[in-house]
Design an enzyme around this catalytic site. Structure first.
Site, PDB file in Angstrom:
ATOM      1  N   THR A 158       0.872  -1.187   0.000  1.00 52.94           N
ATOM      2  CA  THR A 158       0.000   0.000   0.000  1.00 52.94           C
ATOM      3  C   THR A 158       0.906   1.233   0.000  1.00 52.94           C
ATOM      4  OG1 THR A 158      -0.260  -0.208   2.401  1.00 52.94           O
ATOM      5  CG2 THR A 158      -2.022  -1.086   1.022  1.00 52.94           C
ATOM      6  N   LYS A 184       4.195  -6.924   3.936  1.00 57.08           N
ATOM      7  CA  LYS A 184       3.899  -5.536   3.621  1.00 57.08           C
ATOM      8  C   LYS A 184       3.664  -4.811   4.930  1.00 57.08           C
ATOM      9  CE  LYS A 184       0.542  -3.388   3.337  1.00 57.08           C
ATOM     10  NZ  LYS A 184      -0.099  -2.367   4.268  1.00 57.08           N
ATOM     11  N   THR A 195       1.545  -8.243  13.307  1.00 58.84           N
ATOM     12  CA  THR A 195       1.421  -6.928  12.710  1.00 58.84           C
ATOM     13  C   THR A 195       1.671  -7.029  11.211  1.00 58.84           C
ATOM     14  OG1 THR A 195       2.086  -4.621  12.943  1.00 58.84           O
ATOM     15  CG2 THR A 195       3.823  -6.245  13.065  1.00 58.84           C
ATOM     16  N   GLU A 276       6.595   4.988   7.464  1.00 60.07           N
ATOM     17  CA  GLU A 276       6.182   6.139   6.647  1.00 60.07           C
ATOM     18  C   GLU A 276       6.970   7.391   7.032  1.00 60.07           C
ATOM     19  OE1 GLU A 276       1.628   4.701   5.678  1.00 60.07           O
ATOM     20  OE2 GLU A 276       1.996   5.944   7.440  1.00 60.07           O
ATOM     21  N   ASN A 399      -0.067  10.483   5.480  1.00 60.02           N
ATOM     22  CA  ASN A 399      -1.320  10.115   6.121  1.00 60.02           C
ATOM     23  C   ASN A 399      -2.401  11.194   6.071  1.00 60.02           C
ATOM     24  OD1 ASN A 399      -1.082   7.332   7.464  1.00 60.02           O
ATOM     25  ND2 ASN A 399       0.880   8.308   7.873  1.00 60.02           N
ATOM     26  N   SER A 404      -7.585  10.388   0.012  1.00 57.56           N
ATOM     27  CA  SER A 404      -7.858  11.217  -1.169  1.00 57.56           C
ATOM     28  C   SER A 404      -6.716  11.183  -2.173  1.00 57.56           C
ATOM     29  CB  SER A 404      -8.125  12.652  -0.739  1.00 57.56           C
ATOM     30  OG  SER A 404      -7.048  13.156   0.016  1.00 57.56           O
TER      31      SER A 404
END
Length: 404
Positions: A158, A184, A195, A276, A399, A404
């Site tokens: 993702t 992932k 996790t 991230e 995030n 969107s």
């Protein structure tokens, strides 16, 4: 997105596992122009064990896998994974989607429905367009290939910036057993039994109870020892499948368990390296706690602290934030016994700044990409090691507009 600066140099060459084949497809579940569905098909006799998130809002796929885990291993099996939609917080409709995918996969491949395991990752709360996955199944069946595990690793991504894979071989009684796995994970990473999404395959011969014990035990020291942002996913799943194709019995074998643990740890640390927005990889080592449970509380309090993580992102040797995290952890601690180090540099001892502390040396150390924070509580023999990453503005950028 740019590849994480902490990423491995390249995706590893994973050995094929006899008794399992892979295929991927671009089903358009959410993403356009990229593969987003993975199918793994296991030969008859394969054993599948797993660990799953304990989130009270876990997804329909997780609940279904939990219900199927440990059922009789008759016939072959299949694992179907999609990215882009987590099928979590989708009410009874979510269960309908899982059932539809399982039924279609079982019919196409000639399997029992209770031998089809599904996973979904992506946005929470949006209905699953499961017909898109079902429509892709015939093409997936036609593309099955024992060497396509690398493509499978990419299809389940993702916000990941790189695919994650690891492997190991182990000698058991003079014969070779092979393990290959993919994972992932990048955000919403804080362990609770498991996790991320992780799929590990081995040609070992083992019964379900023994495999389950090995997977559960190894998870505690690997996947349950990482955190990116303190948020536990609704979809976390670790599935380990043993095809038995090698004919080598490994139940209770310490060398096999150690090799499986090594693969799981490798995959877990790759997830941290792909946190991230991450620019720093951090190992938190806690010793001297009253017991191992207290040590883990302290380690996780440090690893999850936004103040600690942002200080590290700014290359600031602000060890006062480590003191804060120790104090809030809930573990037994004594200010006058506490010692803290960054790498090999002691910044505090006996509850006070170390007399030999050097700001210049510590600041230079903080510029490194890989850091160690060490804490000794001076109370007992308890110890714990966890892994995390820093917290940068990149995390916010990813995030803030994820949906969107």
């Amino acid at each position: 997105m740019a590849v994480s600066p902490l990423a491995p140099a390249a995706f590893p060459s994973l050995p094929a596992i006899a008794g399992v084949r892979f295929a991927t497809a671009a089903a358009g579940v959410r993403y356009k122009g990229r593969t987003d569905v993975m199918l793994a098909v296991l030969d008859a006799g394969a054993v599948v064990a797993g660990v799953f998130t304990r989130s009270s809002t876990r997804s329909a796929a997780v609940l279904d896998c939990q219900a199927k885990n440990g059922l009789p291993a008759t016939g072959g099996a299949a694992i179907v994974v999609n990215s882009g939609n987590s099928n979590a917080f989708t009410g009874k409709v979510g269960a309908v989607s899982v059932a539809a995918i399982s039924a279609a996969t079982a019919e196409l491949l000639g399997l029992s429905e209770d031998r089809v395991f599904t996973s979904s990752t992506g946005v929470i709360g949006e209905p699953m367009p499961h017909q898109r996955i079902i429509d892709a199944l015939p093409a997936l069946q036609g593309a099955l290939d024992g060497s396509a595990i690398d493509a499978a690793a990419r299809a389940i991504m993702t916000t990941d910036t790189f695919p994650k894979g690891a492997s190991a071989t182990v000698n058991v009684g003079g014969k070779t057993v092979t393990i290959s796995g993919i994972a992932k994970g990048s955000g919403m990473i804080a362990p609770d039994m498991a996790t991320m999404l992780v799929y590990i395959f081995t040609d070992a011969l083992i019964d379900h109870a023994s495999l389950q014990a090995a997977v559960s035990g190894a998870s505690d020291s690997t996947f349950n020892c990482i955190t990116v942002d303190s948020d536990t996913s609704t979809s976390d799943t670790v599935l380990v499948a043993a095809t038995g194709a090698s004919g080598v019995q490994v139940a209770g074998n310490a060398d096999f368990t150690a090799a499986l643990t090594d693969v799981m740890r490798d995959l877990a640390l790759q997830v941290v390296r792909d946190g991230e927005g991450a620019t720093k990889f951090i190992e938190v080592q806690v010793t001297g706690a009253a017991d191992d449970l207290d040590a883990r509380k302290v380690a996780m309090a440090i690893a999850n602290s936004p103040l600690v993580k942002t200080a590290i992102a700014g290359q600031d040797a602000n060890w006062g934030r480590v003191v804060m995290a120790v104090g809030k952890s809930g573990a037994a601690a004594d200010r006058d016994l506490l010692a803290i180090r960054f790498g090999d540099i002691w910044v505090a001892r006996s509850g006070y700044r170390d007399p030999d502390y050097s700001e210049d040396a510590t600041s230079a150390y903080m510029k490194q990409q890989e850091l160690v924070i060490g804490v000794d509580l001076g109370l007992g023999e308890g110890r714990s090691t966890v892994w995390t990453c820093d917290l940068t503005h990149g995390y916010i950028d990813i995030n803030a507009d994820y949906r969107s």
